[in-house]
Motif scaffolding. Structure first.
Motif, short mmCIF file in Angstrom:
data_model
loop_
_atom_site.label_atom_id
_atom_site.label_comp_id
_atom_site.label_asym_id
_atom_site.label_seq_id
_atom_site.Cartn_x
_atom_site.Cartn_y
_atom_site.Cartn_z
N LEU A 6 90.18 45.26 119.14
CA LEU A 6 88.76 45.54 118.96
C LEU A 6 88.38 46.87 119.63
N TRP A 7 88.98 47.17 120.77
CA TRP A 7 88.70 48.44 121.44
C TRP A 7 89.19 49.62 120.59
N ILE A 8 90.32 49.43 119.94
CA ILE A 8 90.81 50.48 119.05
C ILE A 8 89.87 50.65 117.86
N HIS A 9 89.43 49.52 117.29
CA HIS A 9 88.58 49.56 116.10
C HIS A 9 87.23 50.23 116.38
N PHE A 10 86.58 49.83 117.47
CA PHE A 10 85.21 50.31 117.71
C PHE A 10 85.16 51.60 118.52
N TRP A 11 86.12 51.81 119.40
CA TRP A 11 86.02 52.94 120.32
C TRP A 11 87.23 53.89 120.26
N LYS A 12 88.23 53.54 119.46
CA LYS A 12 89.46 54.35 119.37
C LYS A 12 90.12 54.52 120.75
N ILE A 13 90.08 53.44 121.53
CA ILE A 13 90.66 53.45 122.88
C ILE A 13 91.84 52.49 122.93
N GLN A 14 92.97 52.98 123.42
CA GLN A 14 94.16 52.15 123.60
C GLN A 14 94.11 51.51 124.98
N ARG A 15 94.14 50.19 125.02
CA ARG A 15 94.08 49.51 126.32
C ARG A 15 95.47 49.40 126.93
N PRO A 16 95.56 49.23 128.27
CA PRO A 16 96.87 49.18 128.95
C PRO A 16 97.65 47.91 128.64
N GLN B 14 90.00 24.39 125.29
CA GLN B 14 88.95 23.95 124.39
C GLN B 14 89.11 24.68 123.07
N GLU B 15 88.54 24.11 122.03
CA GLU B 15 88.62 24.76 120.72
C GLU B 15 87.93 26.11 120.77
N VAL B 16 88.54 27.06 120.09
CA VAL B 16 87.97 28.41 120.06
C VAL B 16 86.80 28.44 119.07
N ASP B 17 85.62 28.73 119.57
CA ASP B 17 84.45 28.90 118.73
C ASP B 17 84.35 30.39 118.43
N LEU B 18 84.65 30.77 117.19
CA LEU B 18 84.72 32.19 116.86
C LEU B 18 83.37 32.90 117.02
N GLU B 19 82.29 32.20 116.71
CA GLU B 19 80.97 32.83 116.87
C GLU B 19 80.67 33.10 118.34
N GLU B 20 81.03 32.13 119.20
CA GLU B 20 80.82 32.32 120.64
C GLU B 20 81.73 33.43 121.16
N MET B 21 82.98 33.44 120.67
CA MET B 21 83.92 34.48 121.08
C MET B 21 83.44 35.86 120.64
N ALA B 22 82.89 35.94 119.43
CA ALA B 22 82.36 37.22 118.93
C ALA B 22 81.20 37.69 119.80
N HIS B 23 80.38 36.75 120.23
CA HIS B 23 79.22 37.10 121.07
C HIS B 23 79.67 37.72 122.40
N PHE B 24 80.58 37.02 123.11
CA PHE B 24 81.03 37.52 124.39
C PHE B 24 81.89 38.77 124.24
N PRO C 95 76.02 47.02 120.67
CA PRO C 95 74.71 46.43 120.42
C PRO C 95 74.83 45.14 119.62
N GLN C 96 73.79 44.33 119.65
CA GLN C 96 73.81 43.04 118.97
C GLN C 96 74.06 43.20 117.47
N SER C 97 73.66 44.31 116.90
CA SER C 97 73.84 44.52 115.46
C SER C 97 75.31 44.55 115.06
N LYS C 98 76.21 44.77 116.01
CA LYS C 98 77.64 44.84 115.72
C LYS C 98 78.33 43.47 115.78
N GLU C 99 77.59 42.44 116.19
CA GLU C 99 78.21 41.13 116.36
C GLU C 99 78.81 40.57 115.06
N PRO C 100 78.13 40.70 113.90
CA PRO C 100 78.75 40.22 112.65
C PRO C 100 80.07 40.92 112.34
#
Length: 258
Positions: free
Chosen positions: A171-181, A211-221, A229-234
């Protein structure tokens, strides 16, 4: 006490910091730890970490839980444990910990603060446990030494085999073009312990998600941690749906005796 491996650990964690220009435009604080995610299940599944801690307990034993959250590392040791001591920097976590101890009729003490900034206030225990905390600790030598100073028998640390934020690397690569360590790892922590003349044992293992992974909750956090911004959550949710997170956790248990 400064060590070469400890310095390497610190630099590896510093590489996980978020660039200041991204932090400056973040709509919310990205360093969130929602208390609800730390509540413990009705039945705590056994694990290598719990087994290693239980081996070092005697009758009417006590446990000191560093970064206790809701207390899964402590309450997995019931009925052997009769007294629990929780340390956490979030008062909501300590309230949850105390309530869980009361339900189990345990003697309980709690201490608010960051470890190891408050060691003088905290009593010793038979076993010291610390689960999923060390990746937040840059001054790792002091942390480990104070864990040792507060244990009568054994210290048990549980940690993921990769930094917990590694799940968001794509996700960091997708949104910010940043490679994480890719570091630090449990092997790096063992090197720090060795430099401190502590003979530690390491066990790698796999466990199910608690616990079961709730994708909507995971997307939020995830969106908050990504400083978006919140507009990017979808959009975050769509990416998670394309590549769902694994249901298996790759973990490590590190322990040493006094």
């Amino acid at each position: 006490m400064e060590t070469a491996s400890g310095d390497k650990w610190r630099k590896a964690l510093e590489a996980w910091s978020i660039p200041q220009e991204i932090l400056n435009q973040a709509p919310e604080n990205p360093w969130i730890h929602p208390p609800a995610l730390f509540q413990i299940p009705q039945e705590i599944e056994n694990s290598p970490s719990h087994m290693r801690a239980r081996e070092a307990l005697s009758v009417d034993a006590s446990v000191l839980d560093i970064g206790c959250g809701g207390g899964i590392a402590s309450f997995a040791l019931v009925p052997e444990v009769k007294k629990v001591i929780g340390v956490d920097h979030q008062p909501e976590m300590l309230e949850m910990y105390s309530e869980n101890a009361m339900k189990r009729n345990l003697i309980c003490e709690t201490f608010e603060g960051f470890w190891p900034q408050i060691p003088q206030q905290v009593p010793k225990a038979d076993v010291v446990v610390s689960h999923h905390v060390v990746y937040n600790v840059q001054k790792i030598e002091e942390f480990l030494l104070e864990c040792t100073n507060h244990a009568r028998n054994r210290i048990v640390i549980e940690m993921p085999q990769q930094h917990p934020l590694a799940v968001s690397s794509d996700l960091w690569i997708h949104f910010w073009k940043i490679q994480r360590p890719e570091t630090p790892t449990p092997f790096d922590l063992v090197k720090v312990l060795n430099d401190l003349n502590i003979d530690a044992q390491l066990e790698l293992w796999e466990g199910r998600m608690r616990q079961e992974v709730d994708l909507e909750e995971m997307a939020h956090f995830s969106r908050i941690r990504l400083c978006l911004p919140q507009s990017k959550e979808p959009e975050v949710l769509d990416i998670l749906k394309e590549k769902p997170p694994s249901e298996v956790r790759k973990l490590a248990t590190i322990w040493w005796d006094i």
